[in-house]
Design a protein around this motif. Structure first.
Motif, PDB file in Angstrom:
ATOM      1  N   GLY A 288      45.000  33.984   7.222  1.00 38.94           N
ATOM      2  CA  GLY A 288      43.552  33.893   7.205  1.00 38.94           C
ATOM      3  C   GLY A 288      42.915  33.299   5.974  1.00 38.94           C
ATOM      4  O   GLY A 288      41.687  33.153   5.939  1.00 38.94           O
ATOM      5  N   TYR A 351      43.321  37.311   4.548  1.00 37.71           N
ATOM      6  CA  TYR A 351      42.145  37.739   5.298  1.00 37.71           C
ATOM      7  C   TYR A 351      42.611  38.358   6.613  1.00 37.71           C
ATOM      8  O   TYR A 351      42.914  37.655   7.567  1.00 37.71           O
ATOM      9  N   PRO A 353      41.908  40.379  10.062  1.00 37.11           N
ATOM     10  CA  PRO A 353      40.710  40.268  10.919  1.00 37.11           C
ATOM     11  C   PRO A 353      39.731  41.413  10.756  1.00 37.11           C
ATOM     12  O   PRO A 353      38.533  41.228  10.965  1.00 37.11           O
ATOM     13  N   CYS A 379      32.008  32.731  15.071  1.00 40.51           N
ATOM     14  CA  CYS A 379      33.117  32.207  14.265  1.00 40.51           C
ATOM     15  C   CYS A 379      34.179  33.281  14.036  1.00 40.51           C
ATOM     16  O   CYS A 379      35.387  32.993  14.086  1.00 40.51           O
ATOM     17  N   GLU A 380      33.753  34.513  13.804  1.00 36.98           N
ATOM     18  CA  GLU A 380      34.704  35.596  13.552  1.00 36.98           C
ATOM     19  C   GLU A 380      35.481  35.957  14.815  1.00 36.98           C
ATOM     20  O   GLU A 380      36.671  36.281  14.744  1.00 36.98           O
ATOM     21  N   TYR A 383      38.135  33.446  15.208  1.00 30.39           N
ATOM     22  CA  TYR A 383      39.273  33.718  14.323  1.00 30.39           C
ATOM     23  C   TYR A 383      40.097  34.894  14.835  1.00 30.39           C
ATOM     24  O   TYR A 383      41.331  34.871  14.774  1.00 30.39           O
ATOM     25  N   GLY A 386      42.223  33.587  17.369  1.00 27.29           N
ATOM     26  CA  GLY A 386      43.152  32.612  16.814  1.00 27.29           C
ATOM     27  C   GLY A 386      44.357  33.239  16.144  1.00 27.29           C
ATOM     28  O   GLY A 386      45.496  32.775  16.325  1.00 27.29           O
ATOM     29  N   ILE A 387      44.161  34.306  15.367  1.00 28.72           N
ATOM     30  CA  ILE A 387      45.295  34.881  14.649  1.00 28.72           C
ATOM     31  C   ILE A 387      46.289  35.504  15.614  1.00 28.72           C
ATOM     32  O   ILE A 387      47.503  35.397  15.427  1.00 28.72           O
ATOM     33  N   TYR A 408      45.824  27.189  14.355  1.00 25.17           N
ATOM     34  CA  TYR A 408      45.487  28.358  13.558  1.00 25.17           C
ATOM     35  C   TYR A 408      44.756  27.950  12.282  1.00 25.17           C
ATOM     36  O   TYR A 408      43.817  28.642  11.842  1.00 25.17           O
ATOM     37  N   ALA A 411      41.276  27.634  13.188  1.00 23.63           N
ATOM     38  CA  ALA A 411      40.630  28.943  13.332  1.00 23.63           C
ATOM     39  C   ALA A 411      40.255  29.507  11.965  1.00 23.63           C
ATOM     40  O   ALA A 411      39.174  30.102  11.798  1.00 23.63           O
ATOM     41  N   ILE A 412      41.126  29.338  10.969  1.00 23.71           N
ATOM     42  CA  ILE A 412      40.800  29.780   9.606  1.00 23.71           C
ATOM     43  C   ILE A 412      39.588  29.021   9.088  1.00 23.71           C
ATOM     44  O   ILE A 412      38.672  29.614   8.497  1.00 23.71           O
ATOM     45  N   HIS A 415      36.404  30.368  10.536  1.00 27.97           N
ATOM     46  CA  HIS A 415      36.021  31.616   9.857  1.00 27.97           C
ATOM     47  C   HIS A 415      35.394  31.327   8.489  1.00 27.97           C
ATOM     48  O   HIS A 415      34.344  31.892   8.147  1.00 27.97           O
TER      49      HIS A 415
END
Length: 487
Positions: A288, A351, A353, A379-380, A383, A386-387, A408, A411-412, A415
């Motif tokens: 993250g 980071y 989640p 956005c969160e 993420y 995504g993770i 990924y 996705a970071i 975020h």
């Protein structure tokens, strides 16, 4: 003359187009003659009920894992996006074997529990409430459920505290109650304990109780490191307002509370106590973070990531301090608190989640606008998905089911950009206080406690000095319905 500050609460549906549009689902914006807060469903009670309902939905979202995915099939908990540390650490950190955190060594490389002391006590208390009979799978399920119940209490505390921090703006706490990332991440880990203590501390400061604020911040820091960051913005704001006595009370309370929790373990189990700090220092670049993108794109493991992250954090925090001392009007405490925690998150080498939980209550107080809040939340959530899809990809072997590395990294980036966007609008509100929705009714700093309405005694820069008198007048308006009269 009646003051608007002491009467009716501010209604988001009359200020916020997104809130007004969303209210159509339940009958439309509140009418001018609506009787508010006179029945059993006061704003705070409604917000708590909504928060608990969303928390329950978040628990339901974990159902596939609760039923089987935590125990059968390593990647299933990722493809269903229902992973939680709680059941896994029940066994992995010795709670199932009645090992005492920090005192008893763990099997394997971890050696000791890697969480701060108050969080360790929370985890241990949940294990005491977990029956020892039955299969290990059943005990893990019960342990997660017990923790979920305890964390639900923390969620209710957060909802109440945020709703009451700004006296005239209780409905802003709906941002917290309805935040999708809050529901999705609430039971991943134990962060809600520190978040609830921090929210309670913010409430105490807004009520001009600096010692109680300090004690709660000290307890929150004994559960998670980030709440200590709030003392930095408080130092700068008290410097600008000359509130040194109140700052000292807060700092002494925080230090005393932190020591009261930590000293016994520090003395009797020093190796176990320091595990959290050594683990945080030695942990490599992880999920993250900005540093992970750089490491993966360059092939450099970034062994000096701690140094880079610390330097960048210090530089950005110094910038926040300069902003606070040079702004045309003293920033609100919640604004700077949000910015400093966001900086810590953006520059950290990991980071997880659930770290979004740290920011959600602060964001609701710093920038209570639904459009900006929902952009950030979208956005969160991206993420969050995504993770898990990336972990499914890395754990599926040759099948490569899930999100590849490049996806990924995107996705970071989403975020990071979402958090930076919210930071940008908060900074704009600081530089252009007329854009700050909390101040549109003539308020100064509803969460500021002793800072609310206090005149400046120190402002950096020649350009800022003429603004002192204007800022003081703006902080002390006489208000009638619909009209703000400057004295």
């Amino acid at each position: 003359m009646t003051s608007v500050h002491e009467d009716r609460p501010v209604l988001p549906t009359q200020q916020d187009d997104v809130a007004a549009a969303g209210s159509e689902l339940i009958g439309g914006p509140t009418g001018r003659y609506a009787a508010l807060g006179r029945g059993p469903l006061t704003p705070v009670r409604v917000i708590v009920l909504v928060a608990l309902g969303m928390f329950a939905l978040g628990m339901a979202q974990k159902a596939p894992c609760y039923d089987w995915a935590w125990f059968k099939g390593a990647t299933s908990q990722y493809t269903h996006a229902c992973y939680s540390d709680i059941p896994h650490l029940y066994v992995g950190r010795g709670f199932a074997d009645n090992l005492l955190p920090y005192f008893d060594r763990l099997p394997g490389d971890m050696q000791y529990l890697e969480y701060p002391v108050l969080t360790g006590l929370f985890m241990e208390a949940a294990s005491w409430l977990t029956p020892q009979g039955g299969s290990m799978e059943h005990r893990e399920q019960v342990y997660w459920m017990v923790n979920a119940g305890m964390l639900m209490v923390c969620a209710a505390v957060i909802a109440v505290c945020v709703a009451r921090t700004h006296r005239r703006r209780p409905w802003d706490a709906l941002l917290v109650a309805l935040a999708p990332a809050f529901a999705l991440t609430a039971t991943i880990n134990w962060d809600l304990l520190a978040v609830s203590l921090t929210a309670a501390a913010m409430l105490m400061w807004s009520r001009a109780r600096p010692l109680a604020f300090g004690i709660l911040i000290g307890l929150a820091t004994a559960a998670k490191l980030y709440p200590a960051l709030l003392l930095g913005p408080l130092f700068v704001l008290c410097w600008r307002a000359g509130k040194w006595r109140e700052l000292a009370a807060a700092a002494l309370g925080a230090t005393g509370a932190w020591l009261a929790v930590n000293l016994p373990v520090m003395y009797f189990a020093p190796e176990g106590w320091k595990k959290f700090y050594t683990f945080s220092q030695e942990r490599p670049v992880d999920f993250g973070s900005l540093w992970l993108i750089i490491s993966q794109r360059t092939g450099n493991p970034l062994d000096n990531a701690n140094t880079y992250a610390t330097l960048l954090t210090l530089i950005l925090c110094a910038g926040i301090g300069a902003l606070a001392l040079t702004a045309p009007r003293r920033p609100r405490f919640a604004q700077l608190a949000f910015l400093v925690v966001a900086v810590f998150i953006l520059t950290n080498k990991v980071y997880s989640p659930q770290y979004v939980l740290w920011l959600i209550p602060l964001a609701a107080l710093a920038r209570p606008r639904w459009r900006d809040f929902l952009i950030w939340q979208a956005c969160e959530v991206m993420y969050f998905l995504g993770i898990w899809m990336y972990l499914a990809y890395t754990g599926s072997g040759d099948k490569h089911q899930g999100l590849p590395t490049e996806g990924y990294q995107l996705a970071i980036a989403v975020h990071l950009l979402g958090t930076l966007y919210l930071c940008a609008v908060v900074v704009r509100d600081v530089l252009m206080p007329e854009r700050d929705v909390v101040r549109t009714d003539g308020s100064d700093d509803p969460s500021g406690g002793v800072l609310d309405g206090a005149p400046d005694v120190f402002v950096l820069g020649e350009a800022a000095r003429p603004a002192r008198h204007a800022a003081h007048l703006q902080a002390h308006p006489r208000v009638e319905w619909g009209t703000t009269v400057r004295e």
